[in-house]
Scaffold this active site. Structure first.
Site, PDB file in Angstrom:
ATOM      1  N   SER A 101       1.100  -1.365   0.112  1.00  7.21           N
ATOM      2  CA  SER A 101      -0.106   0.102  -0.009  1.00  7.21           C
ATOM      3  C   SER A 101       0.879   1.305   0.114  1.00  7.21           C
ATOM      4  CB  SER A 101      -0.769   0.109   1.137  1.00  7.21           C
ATOM      5  OG  SER A 101      -1.794  -1.077   1.262  1.00  7.21           O
ATOM      6  N   GLN A 122       0.740  -8.849  -6.533  1.00  6.14           N
ATOM      7  CA  GLN A 122       0.489 -10.145  -6.602  1.00  6.14           C
ATOM      8  C   GLN A 122       1.492 -11.151  -7.691  1.00  6.14           C
ATOM      9  OE1 GLN A 122      -2.048 -12.152  -5.022  1.00  6.14           O
ATOM     10  NE2 GLN A 122      -2.474 -10.290  -4.080  1.00  6.14           N
ATOM     11  N   HIS A 146       4.979  -9.855   2.145  1.00 11.47           N
ATOM     12  CA  HIS A 146       4.247 -10.909   2.685  1.00 11.47           C
ATOM     13  C   HIS A 146       3.306 -11.892   1.835  1.00 11.47           C
ATOM     14  CE1 HIS A 146       0.040  -8.790   3.110  1.00 11.47           C
ATOM     15  NE2 HIS A 146       1.036  -7.757   2.435  1.00 11.47           N
ATOM     16  N   CYS A 190     -16.289  -5.651   3.049  1.00 12.63           N
ATOM     17  CA  CYS A 190     -17.157  -4.790   4.144  1.00 12.63           C
ATOM     18  C   CYS A 190     -16.480  -3.372   4.133  1.00 12.63           C
ATOM     19  CB  CYS A 190     -16.712  -5.327   5.630  1.00 12.63           C
ATOM     20  SG  CYS A 190     -17.943  -4.484   6.701  1.00 12.63           S
TER      21      CYS A 190
HETATM   22  C1  LIG Z   1      -2.111  -7.072  -0.891  1.00 14.75           C
HETATM   23  C2  LIG Z   1      -1.940  -6.067  -2.051  1.00 14.75           C
HETATM   24  C3  LIG Z   1      -1.702  -4.605  -1.694  1.00 14.75           C
HETATM   25  C4  LIG Z   1      -1.195  -4.038  -0.579  1.00 14.75           C
HETATM   26  O1  LIG Z   1      -0.099  -4.611  -0.027  1.00 14.75           O
HETATM   27  P1  LIG Z   1       0.214  -4.477   1.722  1.00 14.75           P
HETATM   28  O2  LIG Z   1       1.289  -5.200   1.815  1.00 14.75           O
HETATM   29  O3  LIG Z   1      -1.044  -5.249   2.389  1.00 14.75           O
HETATM   30  O4  LIG Z   1      -0.212  -2.991   1.892  1.00 14.75           O
HETATM   31  C5  LIG Z   1      -1.669  -3.806  -2.902  1.00 14.75           C
HETATM   32  N1  LIG Z   1      -1.908  -4.104  -4.222  1.00 14.75           N
HETATM   33  C6  LIG Z   1      -2.277  -5.484  -4.507  1.00 14.75           C
HETATM   34  C7  LIG Z   1      -2.466  -6.209  -5.663  1.00 14.75           C
HETATM   35  C8  LIG Z   1      -2.095  -6.438  -3.446  1.00 14.75           C
HETATM   36  O5  LIG Z   1      -2.553  -7.784  -3.725  1.00 14.75           O
END
Ligand SMILES: *Cc1c(COP(=O)(O)O)cnc(C)c1O
Length: 386
Positions: A73, A180, A202, A326
């Site tokens: 993010s 992703q 992560h 949500c």
């Molecule tokens: C998970 C995700 C994010 C956000 O990543 P965080 O590490 O949770 O802030 C942004 N873009 C995509 C496509 C994601 O799958």
């Protein structure tokens, strides 16, 4: 009897054992501030450099083009706001898509308040952007194109290389949310003409709270955090050393295992899709084959509420995710599923299963059987009450 099956790898992943081992010394002995000069600090400084090189190597960038962030993010926010503010003298128009992660969409809404104009491109029924649409949306005020590499809900993979070459030709900055895709499918920022790329550790078996933004040398982006000289003074603050070390190990392992893991997950994915589509009135959401992330499955069941289904799966030890989120206290159908043309009921009746490193063929068979039973149960109950 009941077993635990984790099928929500798109939400987050566990850490690999080797990642934890690599991090351990930085939780204990090597706690020194990387900016200091004594031995335990030189050790942390070197570990950061090593991780930066591993990340750069995985996407064919140079180490000095990698900037650590607190996750996906933050990388997305930085790319959008940083480019918009640093280039506003050139124009105020930004192009993105309707299916981006909220880290992109909500950053765009914020920039709209500051006077930027955003074009949200549609996608086709498989969740893919048309390259022609990107080309046609560009005006002489366009400063940035931000289009995600692969979608987190339906796994659709965008024609990034083609979009990149259009942007490069027109001299427009091109950002892609690669959260992703990194660690799962091959990425070459040079070949694909990518100027900025967001990553999150992560999502590929590294620790949480750490990510990175690749910024091509020479691209103008405002600094994110003002303070010390860390991250070439663009993002100040003492580094998350153990997170950085873990991310570096995780990406190295992902790169090493990618070919084999991609083949294995694609096989499991296609097997699971095939078996789920045997359930009557079931529809696959997203693209097929090469245009879909290896571990992503997203299906809609007619006459089934996705959240009821999730609860039944949870009671059988299965972790998955549904197509509603949500927001403001109400369950809203996913903007991604609406963008590929689903009605609200089908969007709410969707189930996302994302496979990963520990997923086995037995897991797939177990989960398919439980889903069949659960869907029948929900549909039978529904009939009784009608
Ligand atoms: C998970 C995700 C994010 C956000 O990543 P965080 O590490 O949770 O802030 C942004 N873009 C995509 C496509 C994601 O799958």
């Amino acid at each position: 009897m009941s077993r635990e099956v984790y099928m929500d790898h798109a939400a987050t992943t566990y850490m690999k054992e080797e990642v934890i081992e690599e991090m351990k010394p930085y939780l204990t002995d090597y706690f020194g501030n990387p900016s200091s000069i004594y031995k335990i600090s030189r050790k942390t400084k070197m570990a950061i450099d090593e991780s930066r090189m591993r990340i750069a190597h995985a996407i064919n960038a140079n180490a000095e083009e990698i900037y650590f962030t607190a996750g996906g993010s933050e990388a997305d926010n930085w790319a959008l706001k940083g480019v918009a503010l640093a280039n506003k003298n050139k124009g105020n128009h930004i192009i993105t898509t309707a299916i981006e992660h909220h880290a992109i969409l909500h950053s765009c809404e914020y920039l709209e308040k500051l006077g930027f104009e955003i074009t949200y491109l549609p996608v086709d029924e498989f969740g893919i952007v048309k390259v022609e649409d990107v080309k046609n949306a560009i005006t002489n005020k366009t400063i940035l194109v931000s289009i995600m590499f692969a979608n987190n809900e339906i796994g659709s993979i965008q024609p990034i290389e083609a979009i990149g070459s259009i942007c490069r030709d027109k001299g427009i900055i091109f950002h892609t949310d690669g959260v992703q895709a990194v660690g799962s499918i091959p990425i070459d920022v040079k070949k694909m003409n990518i100027d900025l790329l967001s990553m999150a550790s992560h999502k590929f078996y590294g620790p949480k709270g750490i990510g990175a933004l690749y910024m091509r040398k020479g691209i103008k982006v405002d600094n994110l955090i003002h303070g010390g000289a860390q991250e070439r003074a663009k993002r100040a603050g003492t580094e998350n050393v153990m997170g950085i070390v873990g991310m570096g190990k995780a990406i190295e392992l992902a790169e090493k295992n990618m070919k084999e893991e991609r083949r294995r997950l694609t096989y499991l994915r296609d097997k699971m899709i095939k078996e789920l589509l045997n359930i009557p009135k079931t529809k696959l959401n997203g693209a097929e084959g090469e245009n879909r992330l290896p571990g992503n499955i997203n299906v809609s069941f007619d006459l089934v509420d996705g959240d009821t289904l999730l609860m039944l799966l949870d009671s059988e030890g299965i972790c998955a995710s549904s197509g509603s989120a949500c927001s403001a206290g109400a369950l809203e159908p996913s903007h991604v599923l609406m963008a590929i043309g689903l009605n609200k009921d089908l969007a709410k009746g969707s189930l996302r299963l994302t496979l990963g490193y520990k997923t086995t063929e037995e897991d797939v068979e177990y989960v398919v059987n439980i889903i069949k039973e659960a869907v029948n149960k929900i549909r039978d109950n529904k009939k009784k009450w009608q």
